[in-house]
Design a protein around this motif. Structure first.
Motif, PDB file in Angstrom:
ATOM      1  N   ALA A 201       0.823  -1.213   0.000  1.00 38.02           N
ATOM      2  CA  ALA A 201       0.000   0.000   0.000  1.00 38.02           C
ATOM      3  C   ALA A 201       0.857   1.263   0.000  1.00 38.02           C
ATOM      4  O   ALA A 201       0.483   2.265  -0.617  1.00 38.02           O
ATOM      5  N   ASN A 202       1.975   1.228   0.701  1.00 36.11           N
ATOM      6  CA  ASN A 202       2.859   2.393   0.787  1.00 36.11           C
ATOM      7  C   ASN A 202       4.016   2.339  -0.203  1.00 36.11           C
ATOM      8  O   ASN A 202       4.788   3.289  -0.299  1.00 36.11           O
ATOM      9  N   ASP A 203       4.159   1.190  -0.867  1.00 35.52           N
ATOM     10  CA  ASP A 203       5.262   0.967  -1.796  1.00 35.52           C
ATOM     11  C   ASP A 203       6.597   1.277  -1.127  1.00 35.52           C
ATOM     12  O   ASP A 203       7.452   1.987  -1.660  1.00 35.52           O
ATOM     13  N   ALA A 204       6.744   0.755   0.103  1.00 38.36           N
ATOM     14  CA  ALA A 204       7.959   1.024   0.884  1.00 38.36           C
ATOM     15  C   ALA A 204       8.129  -0.051   1.946  1.00 38.36           C
ATOM     16  O   ALA A 204       7.186  -0.766   2.283  1.00 38.36           O
ATOM     17  N   TYR A 205       9.342  -0.137   2.466  1.00 37.35           N
ATOM     18  CA  TYR A 205       9.603  -0.974   3.629  1.00 37.35           C
ATOM     19  C   TYR A 205       9.222  -0.171   4.866  1.00 37.35           C
ATOM     20  O   TYR A 205       9.501   1.028   4.947  1.00 37.35           O
TER      21      TYR A 205
ATOM     22  N   CYS B  80       6.223   4.451  17.220  1.00 34.38           N
ATOM     23  CA  CYS B  80       7.570   4.582  16.672  1.00 34.38           C
ATOM     24  C   CYS B  80       7.691   3.713  15.418  1.00 34.38           C
ATOM     25  O   CYS B  80       7.694   2.488  15.491  1.00 34.38           O
ATOM     26  N   ALA B  81       7.788   4.383  14.272  1.00 37.88           N
ATOM     27  CA  ALA B  81       7.894   3.685  12.991  1.00 37.88           C
ATOM     28  C   ALA B  81       8.526   4.604  11.963  1.00 37.88           C
ATOM     29  O   ALA B  81       8.531   5.828  12.124  1.00 37.88           O
ATOM     30  N   ALA B  82       9.071   4.011  10.918  1.00 34.55           N
ATOM     31  CA  ALA B  82       9.656   4.772   9.816  1.00 34.55           C
ATOM     32  C   ALA B  82       9.572   3.925   8.558  1.00 34.55           C
ATOM     33  O   ALA B  82       9.352   2.712   8.621  1.00 34.55           O
ATOM     34  N   ASP B  83       9.774   4.572   7.432  1.00 32.81           N
ATOM     35  CA  ASP B  83       9.743   3.821   6.171  1.00 32.81           C
ATOM     36  C   ASP B  83      10.943   4.192   5.317  1.00 32.81           C
ATOM     37  O   ASP B  83      11.688   5.113   5.635  1.00 32.81           O
ATOM     38  N   GLY B  84      11.114   3.424   4.249  1.00 31.19           N
ATOM     39  CA  GLY B  84      12.204   3.680   3.327  1.00 31.19           C
ATOM     40  C   GLY B  84      12.015   2.890   2.048  1.00 31.19           C
ATOM     41  O   GLY B  84      11.292   1.887   2.032  1.00 31.19           O
ATOM     42  N   ALA B  85      12.645   3.332   0.994  1.00 32.97           N
ATOM     43  CA  ALA B  85      12.554   2.654  -0.297  1.00 32.97           C
ATOM     44  C   ALA B  85      13.269   1.302  -0.272  1.00 32.97           C
ATOM     45  O   ALA B  85      12.922   0.398  -1.034  1.00 32.97           O
ATOM     46  N   THR B  86      14.262   1.169   0.608  1.00 33.80           N
ATOM     47  CA  THR B  86      14.981  -0.094   0.754  1.00 33.80           C
ATOM     48  C   THR B  86      14.949  -0.503   2.227  1.00 33.80           C
ATOM     49  O   THR B  86      14.627   0.310   3.101  1.00 33.80           O
ATOM     50  N   ARG B  87      15.335  -1.744   2.477  1.00 32.72           N
ATOM     51  CA  ARG B  87      15.389  -2.211   3.869  1.00 32.72           C
ATOM     52  C   ARG B  87      16.371  -1.362   4.677  1.00 32.72           C
ATOM     53  O   ARG B  87      16.091  -0.970   5.804  1.00 32.72           O
ATOM     54  N   ARG B  88      17.513  -1.081   4.100  1.00 33.14           N
ATOM     55  CA  ARG B  88      18.521  -0.273   4.789  1.00 33.14           C
ATOM     56  C   ARG B  88      18.016   1.123   5.112  1.00 33.14           C
ATOM     57  O   ARG B  88      18.269   1.648   6.189  1.00 33.14           O
ATOM     58  N   GLU B  89      17.325   1.725   4.162  1.00 33.71           N
ATOM     59  CA  GLU B  89      16.795   3.067   4.391  1.00 33.71           C
ATOM     60  C   GLU B  89      15.766   3.058   5.518  1.00 33.71           C
ATOM     61  O   GLU B  89      15.758   3.961   6.360  1.00 33.71           O
ATOM     62  N   ALA B  90      14.906   2.061   5.536  1.00 31.73           N
ATOM     63  CA  ALA B  90      13.891   1.972   6.594  1.00 31.73           C
ATOM     64  C   ALA B  90      14.542   1.773   7.957  1.00 31.73           C
ATOM     65  O   ALA B  90      14.149   2.411   8.937  1.00 31.73           O
TER      66      ALA B  90
END
Length: 71
Positions: free
Chosen positions: A15-19, A29-39
């Motif tokens: 749905a978010n097109d992100a990790y 407490c949460a965050a997202d990123g385009a890659t696993r490392r970024e998240a």
């Protein structure tokens, strides 16, 4: 207290097109990123900010409990 002691759970969100990385012990407490490392890098920043804010507001900070979930 260091932010790297809290468990982060990482999953792909179509749905978010992100990790998405969430920290169950720290509500909201949460965050997202385009890659696993970024998240994971982003959630480390958010954990530090969560802890700093809790300290400033005099709110309790949970002790890291280690591994909480099993696959």
């Amino acid at each position: 207290m260091t932010s790297d002691r809290y468990e982060a759970i990482l999953h792909w969100s179509k749905a978010n097109d992100a990790y998405i990385a969430t920290v169950p012990e720290l509500p909201g407490c949460a965050a997202d990123g385009a890659t696993r490392r970024e998240a994971l890098a982003a959630v480390e920043i958010v954990i530090a900010e969560w802890l700093e804010t809790a300290k400033e507001l005099g709110r309790p900070i949970p002790e890291p409990r280690g591994r909480l979930m099993f696959a």
